[in-house]
Design an enzyme around this catalytic site. Structure first.
Site, short mmCIF file in Angstrom:
data_model
loop_
_atom_site.label_atom_id
_atom_site.label_comp_id
_atom_site.label_asym_id
_atom_site.label_seq_id
_atom_site.Cartn_x
_atom_site.Cartn_y
_atom_site.Cartn_z
N HIS A 146 0.72 -1.16 0.00
CA HIS A 146 -0.19 -0.35 0.09
C HIS A 146 0.88 1.35 -0.13
CE1 HIS A 146 -3.90 -2.42 0.94
NE2 HIS A 146 -3.15 -2.95 1.85
N ASN A 149 -10.66 -3.24 1.45
CA ASN A 149 -9.92 -2.75 0.13
C ASN A 149 -11.01 -2.80 -0.43
OD1 ASN A 149 -6.75 -3.52 0.28
ND2 ASN A 149 -7.49 -5.89 1.02
#
Length: 485
Positions: free
Chosen positions: A54, A127
């Site tokens: 990320h 997510n």
């Protein structure tokens, strides 16, 4: 308006910011040029370790407003009344690539949300997919290594990617999501968000429920084909960042509606598959979506580094009425996320403005450490219990206790009646239109055909055959055709 004065870090005015101090007009630079040395030393230290996953992200501030009564399921104060608003910060991200990677790539997207509640910060770290590739955190470092750059070639290798998936059949469901039409969102505004994991809610009566979070975009879901994405990356590698920034600056504030699926805790043990397995979804026919509220983003950060890069999220930041479940991947993240930020930002990263509580007072015995700014008064003690009226425990658990039993050891999760690695992937395939199936097969074959080992290809094909006979047949034929070219 009077001219602002440039200063050093200590606040002294800078006389000349264009020329370094030298020994004479043409001489060498002097070590006594404190301004020069401070600028160079600071410049050398302006970067912090990027996130292992990320790394490439964008963020925005906003608020969450409750629209429906959910007090029958949770006693969380920020969800306690219709119309209640709570300030939020969200960070969107890609997963596998580095900080300098492009936005419009085929990759899951992080959807990390911080609620600045009156009972402390609540972090919901999810997510844009409702499932994940693996179900046990012991496999997470290996999974990420397989998706990141190869240590020898220095690039992402199809052999590594597909070899891990070949030996991890539980990934079939998420691979089907990733290779399908929603694998490349058109923007962060045009994708859904999910808590992915199962969480626990507890109401005022002490009743426990397991929940899954669904944030449905009010802009509509829009995605890019592989060809459209390649064109977009060529035009603007920062396309998702650009879109989010400009939309909010124009006053076109993106929003999502939050729904939850709610399972009474007593039903979990006998559900037909493991409800804590993050590679599976709960069918909506079993547990319908129930509306909770809406998330609105209405303010861009003033400084991307200070607020987006230094934003730290951890799923162990709960508030009263919300807690964890036995989801093994969630359990691993309860440690790993906070520990990653301690490494990246230091033990006092929770005191940074973007991470510090805004509607709650922090009062504990944590002291010292790098960049400590919170240290209490002269009379405050740094131990507990004490006789000096320091902060004390409440005795009230945030959530209901989870029953545990059995022998310690490395156990596989107990099987439920319908536990299976392939059925839900097949269900997803069968829900797709003919055109969606065509694109899914082409996306999978495009990557799998590049794998150099036949046994790895065969293992992956077996997973698609197990999910759905037509699915497997079409992928196999497409891979064969590409390898024969």
């Amino acid at each position: 308006m009077s001219q602002r004065v440039l200063t050093t870090e200590s606040g002294a005015p800078v006389a000349d910011n264009q020329n370094s101090a030298t020994a004479g007009a043409g001489g060498p630079i002097l070590l006594q040029d404190q301004h020069l040395l401070e600028k160079l030393a600071r410049f050398n230290r302006e970067r912090i370790p990027e996130r292992v996953v990320h790394a490439r992200g964008s963020g925005a501030y906003g608020y969450f407003e409750v629209t429906d009564d959910v007090t029958g399921f949770t006693r969380a104060d920020f969800l306690s009344e219709v119309g209640r608003r709570t300030e939020t910060f969200i960070r969107f991200s890609t997963v596998a690539d580095s900080l300098g990677g492009a936005d419009a790539v085929r990759d899951p997207r992080g959807f990390a949300l911080k609620f600045y509640t009156s009972e402390g910060n609540y972090d919901l770290v999810g997510n844009n997919t409702p499932v994940f590739f693996i179900k046990d955190p012991v496999k997470f470092p290996d999974f990420i290594h397989s998706q990141k750059r190869d240590p020898f070639t220095g690039r992402q290798e199809p052999d590594n990617v597909w070899d891990f998936w070949a030996n991890s059949p539980e990934a079939t469901h998420q691979v089907t999501w990733l290779m399908g039409d929603r694998g490349i969102p058109a923007s962060y505004r045009h994708m859904n968000g999910f808590g992915s994991h199962t969480y626990q809610w507890t109401n005022a009566a002490g009743e426990a429920f397991f929940v899954k979070y669904h944030f449905k975009t009010n802009q509509g879901v829009r995605s890019l084909s592989a060809e459209q994405a390649a064109e977009q990356v060529g035009k603007d590698a920062n396309s998702h960042q650009t879109d989010l920034l400009q939309a909010i600056e124009r006053g076109v504030n993106p929003s999502w509606t939050l729904y939850v699926q709610v399972m009474p805790a007593a039903e979990a043990a006998d559900y037909r598959f493991n409800p804590f397995d993050v590679t599976k979804v709960w069918p909506h026919g079993d547990y319908p979506l129930q509306r909770v509220g809406r998330l609105v983003l209405d303010r861009n950060p003033d400084n991307v580094f200070a607020e987006v890069e230094q934003a730290a999220f951890s799923p162990n930041n709960f508030v009263p009425g919300i807690g964890p479940s036995p989801d093994k991947m969630l359990q691993g993240r309860l440690f790993a996320y906070a520990d990653a930020q301690r490494y990246r930002l230091g033990i006092n990263h929770t005191q940074l403005p973007v991470n510090a509580p805004r509607a709650a007072v922090v009062d504990n015995y944590g002291r010292d450490g790098l960049h400590a700014t919170r240290y209490g008064s002269r009379q405050d003690k740094n131990y507990e219990p004490n006789s000096y009226a320091g902060p004390a425990q409440t005795g009230a658990a945030l959530a209901s206790p989870l029953a545990v039993h059995g022998w310690t050891g490395t156990h596989e999760a107990p099987l439920h009646a319908k536990d299976d690695d392939f059925f839900q992937a097949g269900e997803l395939y069968r829900l797709m239109s003919a055109d969606e199936k065509d694109r899914l097969v082409a996306n999978i074959a495009g990557g799998l055909s590049q794998v150099t080992r036949d046994d790895v290809i065969e293992k992956n094909l077996a997973h698609f055959h197990a999910a759905d006979a037509d699915y497997g047949k079409r992928v196999e034929e497409a891979v064969r055709a590409l390898r024969e070219d």
